[in-house]
Structure formats: C-alpha cells, structure tokens
Design a protein around this motif. Structure first.
Motif, short mmCIF file in Angstrom:
data_model
loop_
_atom_site.label_atom_id
_atom_site.label_comp_id
_atom_site.label_asym_id
_atom_site.label_seq_id
_atom_site.Cartn_x
_atom_site.Cartn_y
_atom_site.Cartn_z
N LYS A 87 -14.39 -49.88 -51.52
CA LYS A 87 -13.06 -49.31 -51.82
C LYS A 87 -12.76 -49.31 -53.32
CE LYS A 87 -11.95 -48.75 -47.44
NZ LYS A 87 -11.81 -47.38 -46.84
N VAL A 88 -13.05 -50.43 -54.00
CA VAL A 88 -12.64 -50.55 -55.41
C VAL A 88 -13.74 -50.20 -56.40
CG1 VAL A 88 -11.06 -52.40 -54.75
CG2 VAL A 88 -13.27 -53.00 -55.73
N GLY A 89 -14.99 -50.11 -55.91
CA GLY A 89 -16.09 -49.75 -56.80
C GLY A 89 -16.98 -50.93 -57.13
N ALA A 90 -18.26 -50.62 -57.33
CA ALA A 90 -19.25 -51.67 -57.56
C ALA A 90 -19.06 -52.36 -58.90
CB ALA A 90 -20.65 -51.07 -57.48
N ARG A 91 -18.64 -51.65 -59.92
CA ARG A 91 -18.58 -52.21 -61.28
C ARG A 91 -17.67 -53.43 -61.33
NH1 ARG A 91 -15.26 -51.49 -65.72
NH2 ARG A 91 -13.94 -50.12 -64.49
N ILE A 92 -16.44 -53.28 -60.90
CA ILE A 92 -15.48 -54.39 -60.97
C ILE A 92 -15.87 -55.52 -60.02
CG2 ILE A 92 -13.10 -55.06 -60.43
CD1 ILE A 92 -12.23 -52.33 -61.49
N TRP A 93 -16.30 -55.16 -58.81
CA TRP A 93 -16.51 -56.19 -57.80
C TRP A 93 -17.79 -56.99 -58.07
CZ3 TRP A 93 -12.84 -58.26 -55.42
CH2 TRP A 93 -13.04 -59.08 -54.32
N ILE A 94 -18.85 -56.33 -58.49
CA ILE A 94 -20.08 -57.07 -58.79
C ILE A 94 -19.86 -57.97 -60.00
CG2 ILE A 94 -22.47 -56.83 -59.62
CD1 ILE A 94 -22.68 -54.35 -57.81
N ALA A 95 -19.10 -57.50 -61.00
CA ALA A 95 -18.78 -58.35 -62.16
C ALA A 95 -18.01 -59.58 -61.71
CB ALA A 95 -17.98 -57.55 -63.18
N ARG A 96 -17.02 -59.40 -60.84
CA ARG A 96 -16.23 -60.53 -60.34
C ARG A 96 -17.12 -61.54 -59.63
NH1 ARG A 96 -16.05 -63.42 -56.06
NH2 ARG A 96 -16.19 -61.56 -54.76
N ILE A 97 -18.02 -61.03 -58.79
CA ILE A 97 -18.92 -61.91 -58.05
C ILE A 97 -19.77 -62.74 -59.00
CG2 ILE A 97 -20.97 -61.93 -56.57
CD1 ILE A 97 -19.77 -59.53 -55.07
N MET A 98 -20.38 -62.09 -59.98
CA MET A 98 -21.32 -62.78 -60.85
C MET A 98 -20.64 -63.84 -61.72
SD MET A 98 -24.07 -59.87 -61.99
CE MET A 98 -25.19 -61.15 -62.57
#
Length: 436
Positions: A87-98
């Motif tokens: 829903k929100v996009g890979a860029r923001i969410w993968i950065a948050r995860i890492m």
C-alpha cells in the motif's frame, strides 16, 4: 501505462534483453546488499553462541529457544507488514524495516539473562517481518515469471554470501575485539554488525523506486516495455481477497513445502559453527573461515540451477532434487563427524542443496498470485514456513541437551527436506507453469 509515439521495443528481443539488464544492474546488487546485512543480523547469533553460552551460563535449550523465538514475532507481523508495503511502497517500508532491526540487533550486546535474550530476539523478528516477502513481491512489479527465477536466485545468493562474508567476519571480530572496553567478542560482534543495517536502510530512501513508472533512470520506451510485460502476465493470475488467500489449499500446500525447506535452512544456519567445532576445530576465526566454504560453493550451485530451471521451464524437479541432496549431506555430516575434511564435504553438499531449493521455490506461488492477493499470499507462505525457523533450532537444541549430540537433530532436518521434496512433486505442473 506509459506510452510513446515511437516504440522501438515492440518485438525487439535485443531491446528487451538490454532493458532487463539495465533493471537488474540497478536493483539486484543493491537488494542483495540489503539481504546480506539482514541475514547476517538474523543468524550471527550462531557465532555469538560460541562465547555467550559460556559467559552467560545458558543451556543449549535456552539458546535454541532464543534463536527460534525470532520467528514468532516474524510470524505474527509478516502478513500485515507485507500488505502495508504493497500500500505505501517498498522504499519507505523497507527502509523502516532495516533501520529498526539494525538498532535492535546492536542492542543484543546488552543481553545478560535468558529473558532479555528472548525479548530482543522476539523484537528483532517483529522488526524484520515483511522484509523478505516484501522483496519477493517487489520483484514481481518488475520481472515476469520467465525472468524472475534467475533474478530471485541472484537476490537470494545473499544467504550464501552472508555466510561467506559473515563467518570469517564474525569469527575475526569475536577473536580480535574480545576484552576491549571490557566487552566480550560476541558483544562487539552484535554492535559492529548492526550498524550496516541502519546505514543501508537510510540509503534505501534515496535509491529505491516503488514502481516502474517512478524510475527516472528508465526511458519512456523502456517503461512501456516493462509495464506491458507485467500487465500481460498479471492478466492470467489471480488477485483474490485476502480472506480467500488465507483459506486457499494451494497457499497452504506452498506453506507446508516451504516449512520443510526452512527446517533445513536454519538447522544449517544456526548450528553450522557448532557442528564444525565438534569435529575438532577450536578457534573462532578458524571456524568462521571454514563456514565460508559451504556457503561459497552454494552461491555457484544456486546460480547454475536457476539458469537450468529458467532455460528448461521446469521447476518442480529443480527444487526436489537439491532438497534430497541437502538431506543426504546432513546425514553424511553425522556419519563423518570424526573427520573435519569429510564433514566439510558433507556440510557443503547439504548447504548447496538446501540453499538451491529456496529461490526456485518462490517461482511456484508467484506463478498464480498477483496484486494484494500476492502480497498476502507470499507473506502468509513465508510466515508459516518460517515458523520452522522457531522449531528447527529449538528442536536441535533440545535434542542436543537430551542426547549430548547433534546427530538426531540432523536426521530430523534431513527427513523434513525429503518430505518437502515429495510435497513439491505433488504440485500439478500446470498449476505453476512448469513444463513437466
């Protein structure tokens, strides 16, 4: 969809190949880097075990439970995390995860009690939930199935590369830094190996593009070609409601297959240093250098098998045969445990077989799922499968405490790999687009 008045990409195989090479050079090396630092943080506890169990007076069962409890948090938050990414996009969410998992991984250096060990490993699982299935989903936005097998394999060589890099690195840090600033080597290892995840997570924000349409480094014709290929493939896939995905027999079959393979994966990942130590190797650096051998060979095996699968269009046997070879390697590692050289041969065969099955497995569920259904389905399969990441180290640790040997644990993992191979061959070829 992006369109242009003049489209040289139509029917031009050379243009298509060049476009996908451009995409791959842009995305795959960076995603591989992300997964290397992720996987290193996930399994470096296997090296920490060489010192921390003695320092903290933990039993093998405590270690196994702590290593595995990561996957409970992972399981609980996997599906919602992947749906959020869609829903929100890979860029923001993968950065948050890492960034969050880097902070928690570094905090492992402060563990002093079993409860702290369990809590931090559980939080690490929550932080990382959604990363791997998110990347698998992200690749479906860019590549059709006939190119995704090799791409997924290159990405998943990060598991093996993290062993090649992480083994010697972890061994060296633990040996060289032990006692500095009053900290043990395992504490330094958690700190120094957590920092790269935070730094790479910050780079994700600037580097990744959520979708083809957002990629400024692609021309209009290249975008049109990529989007046309994805649209053509998605037209033949299902995009069912999340509730339907959760109750799909096909999705649960995929989960069972993946569970069996992950049992083998984390048996090797968490216990490889211990098994090598039991053959008579003592120094942390020496153990680290030896662990690089099976993982280095696995990189070659993974790539060769992926090329063969994509070239032939056959998937099921390319998954089942390596799984059986992995099981054979685990059994032989038990039989040859008195010889470091022979045990290394067996462990290398086991590692090649186990790691080769994993990327090719993902060609099965992504062959029939798309959209939000794919986001939920991939996450469900990965989360259920990764419950084996909890069971595997705990079971091996419990059996080791009970029998004072890892032999019975390796037999258990070998049986799981054979079961996974049998279940894979039970999947109808037409369901996953396999030619046989």
């Amino acid at each position: 969809m992006t369109t242009t008045a003049v489209n040289p990409g139509v029917g031009d195989a050379a243009f298509e190949d060049a476009t996908y090479r451009k995409v791959s050079w842009r995305l795959v090396p960076f995603l591989l880097l992300c997964y290397v630092v992720a996987y290193l943080d996930r399994v470096n506890v296997g090296f920490a075990k060489l010192q921390m169990l003695n320092d903290l007076k933990f039993s093998e069962t405590i270690y196994g439970l702590g290593a595995g409890i990561f996957f409970i948090g992972y399981f609980l938050f996997e599906v919602p995390s992947n749906v959020i990414l869609h829903k929100v996009g890979a860029r923001i969410w993968i950065a948050r995860i890492m960034i969050t998992w880097g902070v928690i991984s570094a905090a492992m250096m402060f563990v002093t009690t079993p409860t702290m060990f369990y809590v931090l490993r559980f939080l690490l699982g929550i932080a990382e939930a959604g990363f791997f299935p998110g990347i698998i989903l992200y690749l479906t936005y860019w590549y059709p199935a006939n190119r995704r097998g090799r791409t997924t394999t290159f990405f998943m060589t990060a598991i093996a590369l993290s062993g090649v890099i992480g083994g010697p690195l972890s061994g060296w840090v633990m040996q060289a830094f032990d006692g500095h600033n009053g900290w043990s080597g395992w504490q330094w290892m958690f700190l120094l190996e957590g920092i790269p995840s935070i730094l790479v997570g910050l780079v994700v924000l600037a580097y990744l593009d959520d979708r083809i349409a957002h990629a400024k480094w692609l021309t209009a014709d290249e975008k049109a070609l990529l989007e046309r290929n994805i649209a053509s493939e998605d037209a033949h896939k299902e995009d069912p409601p999340i509730r339907t995905v959760m109750s799909s027999p096909r999705v649960w079959l995929m989960s069972a297959i993946y569970f069996c393979f992950v049992m083998g994966l984390y048996g090797v990942s968490f216990w490889l240093p211990t098994i090598i130590k039991q053959t008579g190797v003592k120094g942390a650096l020496d153990i680290g250098l030896l662990t690089a051998i099976p993982y280095g060979c696995a990189v070659v095996g993974m790539v060769l098998m992926a090329y063969s699968a994509d070239r032939s269009g056959e998937r099921r046997w390319h998954i089942a045969i390596p799984a059986v070879l992995g099981a054979l390697g685990l059994v032989l590692s038990v039989q040859w445990h008195d010889s470091t050289a022979l045990a290394m041969v067996a462990l290398t065969l086991a590692t090649i077989g186990i790691l080769t099955t994993l990327p090719l497995f993902w060609s099965l569920p992504t062959a029939f799922l798309a959209g939000t259904g794919a986001a939920a389905g991939i996450a469900l399969i990965n989360s259920l499968g990764n419950l084996a990441g909890f069971l595997s180290p705990y079971a091996v640790g419990w059996l080791k405490d009970l029998t004072h040997s890892t032999d019975s644990g390796m037999y258990l993992l070998a049986a799981c790999l054979v079961a996974g191979a049998a279940l894979t061959l039970s999947v109808p070829a037409r369901m996953v687009g396999s030619k046989s």
